[in-house]
Design an enzyme around this catalytic site. Structure first.
Site, PDB file in Angstrom:
ATOM      1  N   ASN A  20       0.866  -1.186   0.000  1.00  0.00           N
ATOM      2  CA  ASN A  20       0.000   0.000   0.000  1.00  0.00           C
ATOM      3  C   ASN A  20       0.897   1.229   0.000  1.00  0.00           C
ATOM      4  O   ASN A  20       1.543   1.533   0.998  1.00  0.00           O
ATOM      5  CB  ASN A  20      -0.884  -0.038   1.258  1.00  0.00           C
ATOM      6  CG  ASN A  20      -1.741   1.207   1.403  1.00  0.00           C
ATOM      7  OD1 ASN A  20      -1.783   2.055   0.496  1.00  0.00           O
ATOM      8  ND2 ASN A  20      -2.430   1.331   2.529  1.00  0.00           N
ATOM      9  N   TRP A  21       0.931   1.903  -1.125  1.00  0.00           N
ATOM     10  CA  TRP A  21       1.839   3.053  -1.260  1.00  0.00           C
ATOM     11  C   TRP A  21       1.256   4.343  -0.668  1.00  0.00           C
ATOM     12  O   TRP A  21       1.886   5.381  -0.705  1.00  0.00           O
ATOM     13  CB  TRP A  21       2.226   3.252  -2.733  1.00  0.00           C
ATOM     14  CG  TRP A  21       3.219   2.226  -3.217  1.00  0.00           C
ATOM     15  CD1 TRP A  21       3.765   1.203  -2.483  1.00  0.00           C
ATOM     16  CD2 TRP A  21       3.786   2.114  -4.526  1.00  0.00           C
ATOM     17  NE1 TRP A  21       4.641   0.476  -3.257  1.00  0.00           N
ATOM     18  CE2 TRP A  21       4.668   1.011  -4.516  1.00  0.00           C
ATOM     19  CE3 TRP A  21       3.633   2.848  -5.713  1.00  0.00           C
ATOM     20  CZ2 TRP A  21       5.402   0.626  -5.647  1.00  0.00           C
ATOM     21  CZ3 TRP A  21       4.360   2.460  -6.842  1.00  0.00           C
ATOM     22  CH2 TRP A  21       5.236   1.366  -6.807  1.00  0.00           C
ATOM     23  N   LYS A  22       0.042   4.255  -0.166  1.00  0.00           N
ATOM     24  CA  LYS A  22      -0.605   5.409   0.486  1.00  0.00           C
ATOM     25  C   LYS A  22      -0.406   6.671  -0.371  1.00  0.00           C
ATOM     26  O   LYS A  22      -0.417   6.577  -1.584  1.00  0.00           O
ATOM     27  CB  LYS A  22      -0.056   5.554   1.908  1.00  0.00           C
ATOM     28  CG  LYS A  22      -0.191   4.250   2.705  1.00  0.00           C
ATOM     29  CD  LYS A  22       0.074   4.387   4.179  1.00  0.00           C
ATOM     30  CE  LYS A  22      -0.122   3.034   4.865  1.00  0.00           C
ATOM     31  NZ  LYS A  22      -0.015   3.084   6.313  1.00  0.00           N
TER      32      LYS A  22
ATOM     33  N   HIS B 203      -9.500   1.081   4.898  1.00  0.00           N
ATOM     34  CA  HIS B 203      -8.210   1.201   5.598  1.00  0.00           C
ATOM     35  C   HIS B 203      -8.408   2.067   6.845  1.00  0.00           C
ATOM     36  O   HIS B 203      -9.206   3.014   6.823  1.00  0.00           O
ATOM     37  CB  HIS B 203      -7.160   1.813   4.673  1.00  0.00           C
ATOM     38  CG  HIS B 203      -5.785   1.732   5.255  1.00  0.00           C
ATOM     39  ND1 HIS B 203      -5.324   2.639   6.187  1.00  0.00           N
ATOM     40  CD2 HIS B 203      -4.785   0.835   5.073  1.00  0.00           C
ATOM     41  CE1 HIS B 203      -4.097   2.301   6.539  1.00  0.00           C
ATOM     42  NE2 HIS B 203      -3.741   1.207   5.885  1.00  0.00           N
TER      43      HIS B 203
ATOM     44  N   GLU C 217      -6.770   4.396   8.055  1.00  0.00           N
ATOM     45  CA  GLU C 217      -6.565   5.838   7.848  1.00  0.00           C
ATOM     46  C   GLU C 217      -7.817   6.489   7.265  1.00  0.00           C
ATOM     47  O   GLU C 217      -8.123   7.643   7.561  1.00  0.00           O
ATOM     48  CB  GLU C 217      -5.324   6.058   6.960  1.00  0.00           C
ATOM     49  CG  GLU C 217      -4.046   5.785   7.749  1.00  0.00           C
ATOM     50  CD  GLU C 217      -2.891   5.224   6.940  1.00  0.00           C
ATOM     51  OE1 GLU C 217      -2.897   5.339   5.701  1.00  0.00           O
ATOM     52  OE2 GLU C 217      -1.976   4.646   7.569  1.00  0.00           O
TER      53      GLU C 217
ATOM     54  N   GLU D  94      -5.263  -5.191  10.298  1.00  0.00           N
ATOM     55  CA  GLU D  94      -4.205  -4.221  10.568  1.00  0.00           C
ATOM     56  C   GLU D  94      -4.482  -3.543  11.914  1.00  0.00           C
ATOM     57  O   GLU D  94      -5.262  -2.570  11.973  1.00  0.00           O
ATOM     58  CB  GLU D  94      -4.173  -3.151   9.471  1.00  0.00           C
ATOM     59  CG  GLU D  94      -3.936  -3.706   8.087  1.00  0.00           C
ATOM     60  CD  GLU D  94      -3.355  -2.657   7.133  1.00  0.00           C
ATOM     61  OE1 GLU D  94      -2.242  -2.869   6.663  1.00  0.00           O
ATOM     62  OE2 GLU D  94      -4.004  -1.622   6.903  1.00  0.00           O
TER      63      GLU D  94
ATOM     64  N   GLY E  85       2.750   1.881  10.909  1.00  0.00           N
ATOM     65  CA  GLY E  85       3.718   2.976  10.828  1.00  0.00           C
ATOM     66  C   GLY E  85       4.443   3.262  12.132  1.00  0.00           C
ATOM     67  O   GLY E  85       5.096   4.293  12.267  1.00  0.00           O
TER      68      GLY E  85
ATOM     69  N   SER F  94       3.614  -2.538  10.207  1.00  0.00           N
ATOM     70  CA  SER F  94       5.056  -2.647  10.430  1.00  0.00           C
ATOM     71  C   SER F  94       5.654  -3.972   9.955  1.00  0.00           C
ATOM     72  O   SER F  94       6.572  -4.501  10.578  1.00  0.00           O
ATOM     73  CB  SER F  94       5.402  -2.385  11.904  1.00  0.00           C
ATOM     74  OG  SER F  94       5.047  -1.055  12.256  1.00  0.00           O
TER      75      SER F  94
ATOM     76  N   GLY G 201       2.992  -1.283   4.236  1.00  0.00           N
ATOM     77  CA  GLY G 201       3.052   0.151   3.968  1.00  0.00           C
ATOM     78  C   GLY G 201       4.484   0.569   3.667  1.00  0.00           C
ATOM     79  O   GLY G 201       5.010   0.338   2.577  1.00  0.00           O
ATOM     80  N   GLY G 202       5.122   1.155   4.659  1.00  0.00           N
ATOM     81  CA  GLY G 202       6.463   1.742   4.498  1.00  0.00           C
ATOM     82  C   GLY G 202       7.471   0.878   3.759  1.00  0.00           C
ATOM     83  O   GLY G 202       8.161   1.356   2.850  1.00  0.00           O
TER      84      GLY G 202
HETATM   85  P1  13P Z   1       3.187   0.122   7.672  1.00  0.00           P
HETATM   86  O1  13P Z   1       3.692  -1.163   7.031  1.00  0.00           O
HETATM   87  O2  13P Z   1       3.955   1.318   7.244  1.00  0.00           O
HETATM   88  O3  13P Z   1       3.088  -0.028   9.162  1.00  0.00           O
HETATM   89  O4  13P Z   1       1.697   0.359   7.135  1.00  0.00           O
HETATM   90  C1  13P Z   1       0.778  -0.673   7.178  1.00  0.00           C
HETATM   91  C2  13P Z   1      -0.420  -0.284   6.419  1.00  0.00           C
HETATM   92  O5  13P Z   1      -1.169   0.600   6.809  1.00  0.00           O
HETATM   93  C3  13P Z   1      -0.684  -0.986   5.147  1.00  0.00           C
HETATM   94  O6  13P Z   1      -1.969  -0.730   4.689  1.00  0.00           O
END
Ligand code: 13P
Length: 251
Positions: A9-11, A96, A98, A168, A174, A214, A235-236
């Site tokens: 997920n590149w957000k 998600h 967020e 998640e 994050g 993470s 994510g990251g």
């Molecule tokens: P991180 O891997 O950066 O913790 O993010 C997870 C995420 O929200 C994937 O959708």
């Protein structure tokens, strides 16, 4: 046998040039990953370009959200599931945390969007997960159950073939604080039990449940050893081709 899914997920990261660069760098690194499905989810405006550039590869492209409305209409700023399909997306992330936290997504909107995605043959990656206070007060399971039951309400057994769940825990996103594999397994097993209640044991056994929060190259193997963890939503660590490839090639 559930085929694992590793999704990035590149957000809201990367300009178009960098997105293309990362995707093209990932292509050869993921080329031999037959053990899993590989997905990247860039921002809407990069979907078409990435889908075109990745055509013929084993990397699929997902959107990060879609409209709950399915027909064309006066919905300024919204993008329908049909439009996503039209530009080459095969999957869409829905609900998600967020979006739940910052954009008012509710179990009801997640359900509507999931149905909209299915109406246009997209696979929905439905996200659930508790916040820290909910875990600390012992309510993690009841929150996640409410989210799952809400998201999957009214879906048929056939619809479920195009559903992937991503658990998640919000406190792990994050933060560098990954859930312990056993802790994640416990919730994944619980989620599978909830799906068995709503859609039957056979569907529950077939549904992929991904872990997110993470995930890094050094913790993916431990997570993937758990019986009910069928992949990861990253994510990251998905933003760089090398680290994402290490996660994809966890075996
Ligand atoms: P991180 O891997 O950066 O913790 O993010 C997870 C995420 O929200 C994937 O959708």
């Amino acid at each position: 046998m559930r085929k694992p899914v590793i999704a990035g997920n590149w957000k809201m990261y990367k300009l178009l040039g960098e997105a293309v660069e990362t995707a093209l760098a990932l292509k050869p690194l993921a080329a031999n990953a037959n053990h899993c499905e590989v997905i990247i989810a860039p921002v809407f405006v990069h979907l078409k370009t990435l889908a075109d550039r990745l055509e013929g590869s084993n990397i699929k492209v997902a959107a990060q959200n879609c409209a709950s409305e399915t027909s064309f209409g006066a919905q300024t700023g919204e993008i329908s599931a049909e439009m996503l399909k039209d530009v080459g997306a095969s999957h869409v992330i829905i609900g998600h945390s967020e979006r739940r936290q910052f954009y008012g997504e509710s179990d009801e909107s997640v359900n509507k969007k999931t149905k909209a995605a299915l109406a246009f043959s997209l696979t929905a990656v439905v996200c659930v997960g508790e916040i820290l206070a909910e875990r600390e007060s012992g309510n993690a399971e009841s929150v996640v159950k409410r989210q799952i039951v809400g998201a999957l309400g009214g879906l048929t057994v056939t619809d479920m073939e195009r559903i992937i769940i991503a658990y998640e825990p919000v406190w792990a996103i994050g933060t560098g604080k990954v859930a312990a594999p056993e802790q994640a397994q416990e919730m994944h097993g619980f989620i599978r039990g909830v799906i068995a209640e709503t859609h039957g044991g056979e569907i529950a056994e077939a549904t992929r449940i991904l872990y997110g929060g993470s995930v890094k190259p050094d913790n993916i193997a431990g997570l993937m050893k758990q019986t009910d963890i069928d992949g990861a939503l990253v994510g990251g660590a998905s933003l760089e081709a090398e680290s994402f490839a290490q996660i994809i090639n966890y075996k």
